[in-house]
Every structure is written in C-alpha cells, then in structure tokens.
Scaffold this motif. Sequence first.
Motif, mmCIF file in Angstrom:
data_model
loop_
_atom_site.group_PDB
_atom_site.id
_atom_site.type_symbol
_atom_site.label_atom_id
_atom_site.label_comp_id
_atom_site.label_asym_id
_atom_site.label_seq_id
_atom_site.Cartn_x
_atom_site.Cartn_y
_atom_site.Cartn_z
ATOM 1 N N THR A 19 0.611 -0.911 -0.352
ATOM 2 C CA THR A 19 -0.047 -0.167 0.062
ATOM 3 C C THR A 19 1.120 0.982 -0.047
ATOM 4 O O THR A 19 0.310 1.958 -1.062
ATOM 5 N N ALA A 20 2.165 1.227 0.845
ATOM 6 C CA ALA A 20 2.755 2.232 1.039
ATOM 7 C C ALA A 20 4.000 2.571 -0.112
ATOM 8 O O ALA A 20 3.487 3.799 -0.846
ATOM 9 N N LEU A 72 -0.020 5.505 -1.387
ATOM 10 C CA LEU A 72 -1.435 5.217 -0.526
ATOM 11 C C LEU A 72 -0.734 5.588 0.459
ATOM 12 O O LEU A 72 -0.937 4.552 1.193
ATOM 13 N N ARG A 73 0.109 6.753 0.931
ATOM 14 C CA ARG A 73 0.715 6.805 2.040
ATOM 15 C C ARG A 73 0.042 7.360 3.233
ATOM 16 O O ARG A 73 -0.326 6.291 4.292
ATOM 17 N N TRP A 74 -0.903 7.668 3.220
ATOM 18 C CA TRP A 74 -1.773 8.234 4.440
ATOM 19 C C TRP A 74 -2.451 6.303 4.951
ATOM 20 O O TRP A 74 -3.204 6.148 6.338
ATOM 21 N N GLN A 75 -2.872 5.822 4.557
ATOM 22 C CA GLN A 75 -3.925 4.459 4.349
ATOM 23 C C GLN A 75 -2.796 3.579 4.915
ATOM 24 O O GLN A 75 -3.306 3.383 6.183
ATOM 25 N N TRP A 114 -0.040 4.203 6.440
ATOM 26 C CA TRP A 114 0.359 4.889 8.419
ATOM 27 C C TRP A 114 -1.065 4.677 9.320
ATOM 28 O O TRP A 114 -0.847 4.115 10.219
ATOM 29 N N LEU A 115 -2.290 4.495 8.495
ATOM 30 C CA LEU A 115 -3.495 4.654 9.114
ATOM 31 C C LEU A 115 -3.434 3.003 10.012
ATOM 32 O O LEU A 115 -3.843 2.806 10.398
ATOM 33 N N GLU A 138 7.491 2.868 2.219
ATOM 34 C CA GLU A 138 7.725 3.774 0.757
ATOM 35 C C GLU A 138 9.704 4.329 0.504
ATOM 36 O O GLU A 138 9.281 4.396 -1.021
#
Length: 374
Positions: free
Chosen positions: A95-96, A100-103, A105-106, A146
């Motif tokens: 995902t990272a 989709l960084r915010w997702q 980290w969430l 990342e």
Amino acid sequence: MQRRFQGPPTSFIVIAVALIQVLGTVFSASHQAALRPLDPLAFMLLLAGPAALAFRTRRPAVMLPITVAATSIYLLLGYAWGPIVLSLALSIILTAAAGLRWQAWLGAGICAAAVVLMAVLAGDETGLVRASAGVAWAAILVLIGEGFRRRGERMAEYRRRREAAKLAERDEYRLTLARDIHDVVAHSLSMINVQASVALHLGTNDPEKLRPALEAIKAASKESLAEVRQLLGVLRDDAPLSPAAPPSLGRIPELVEDARRGGLQLRFENSVDTERVGTAQQEAAYRIVQEGLSNVRRHSGAASAVVLLELAGNSLRVRIDDDGGGLRGAPAGNGLRGMRERVEALGGTLGLTPLEPGLRVEANLPLIPGQERH
C-alpha cells in the motif's frame, strides 16, 4: 502519475503467501492448545488475506482493509496463532509502495494500537515489550514500502530522461540528414541545370562539344542519386547496402571542377594539412563549400569566385568569395540556415560579409585536440 512498485508477479505473491499462511498455521496449531480448532471459516480467513493481495496493481486501496479485517476476525475468534500476519505485513508494504501513504500509516497505526491494547489487557511486562516491538515493526513496514515507492519513482524518472535523450538525439540526427539531403540535391540540380543550359547552347552552335556537357550531367546525376538513396535509407531506418564514406576535404576539388565546367571562373586555395582536421570538421567544410557554390551559381549571378581553405590558429577557416549580386536584401534561405546550424553544432561561427561587388561566406570550425583524422 506515480509509478507503483512492481516486484515479483502478483500470482507468485498470492500463491506463496497462501501456502505459508495455511501450511504454517496448520503446523503451528498442532503444537499449541488453541481455544478454537481450525475449521472451514478459519481457512477462509487464512486465504482472504492472500486473495486481497491480488488487487495490488489494479485496486491497491482494497488490500489493507481486507487483510486487517481478516486478521482481526481470525484472532478475535481464538484460532491458533500462526503466520496469519504475513499478508497483513505485505499489504502495508504494498500500500505504501503504491503511493497510498495515509492509508498505509493508518493501517499500521490500527495494528500498533491493537497490539498495545492486547498487551495492556494481558498485564505482563513481556507483553509490553512485545507490543513495543510490534509498534516499531508497523512503522518499519511503512518505511520499507516508501523506500520501494521512491526507488520506483527514481527508475521511472531515469527511464523518462533516457527516452527524452534518445528522442532528442534521433531528432538531431534526422535534422542533420535533412540538411545533407538539401545540400546534395541543391548542388546537384544546380550543376545539372547549368550543364543542361550549356548543352542546349552547344547543340545549336558547337555540336562537337556537346558530349562532355552530357557526360557531366550523367556523372552528377549518378552521384547525387547514390547519396540521396543512402540518406533516405537511413531515414527509413534501413541499413544502406554499401554505406559511403563521409565527405572530406579531399573531395572538395571535385566540387571546384563541377563549378568550372558550369562556366564559373573559380580559384581554389588550400593550405590545410588534412591529418590535423577531424572527420566532422572535414564533412562540415565539404558541405559548406557545396552549398556555397550552389548559391553562387543559382542566385548571385557571379562570373568568378574564390574558395579558400586554411588553418587559422586552432580553427579551420572556410571562405567563399564571389563577385555576384550578394543577398540583395533577401533573408537567408534554408541553405544558409542549414549551413549556420552545421557550423554552430561544432562550436564554430559563420559570417556573411557584403563585398563590392559580391558576398563573402566565412566559416571558422574549431579543431578539437585528440580528434585528428588518422
């Protein structure tokens, strides 16, 4: 658009993770006393996470919610502990990596909070240590994703720049070929036109001298056709059957003789040691003289001209003087523009100087040390 991390084929990831989770959990369950034995629902939950990874390229946003839900339900129902978290960890990374960084980290934060909550409810010190490690690993998984994303972006930028450089090089090469075609055609047709006029005149007044003029037309047309055929073959990305050597200073006397046969009084002065001049400079000098003499015959109305080749310091000087009408206020045409582009591409200068009468075309081509012709 961000380039997603590719990695191994999706089918390989899905099958490998499914086998590890199912077989690993079956093996682990045989060595521990679980609250609930493995049943069809447990296997469905074990396969749900790997199945979610199949969306990593088409719809990466659905991976993490599915794996979080499948893992949470599996653990809350009290099934045996095993490698159920493998698909969850991979979904955080992928995902990272998909941007989709915010997702990512969430999802990592939810997992970390769940681990801490379980440790607090357990109430032992070792559980808190394990919870700290779990929180750290959740952050590490996002950072790994990342890293993959940034690497993918760097590779995409590198490929984009490489393609842009190739395109620019190809365009420059084709522009050079276009200038060569112009020079060849303009020079040859100009000479053929002059010789045809001479032949028509001789056919009426002096038939015995008609044959040399026709032979000159034949030779010029044959040579120009061969050069144009080769250049067009390159434009079509065809390999020439017998690629000709690039024009050189040694072929400039042929241009001089063609101009003299056309009735132009021409003086040729050459004091250049060709061993000191590189191939690119020699070809440029040939094309400059070729285009210059074509312009003299077609446009200037000159009766005489001078072609001078000499070494001036660390440059090759090419000069063409004529006694014609000069530019007559007209703007530079394709021939002079192509000549200037050819000279500037080698770091040289081209000057047009009005004479009384006539015009001087002078090019200075710098000699590059180490690129002498051998």
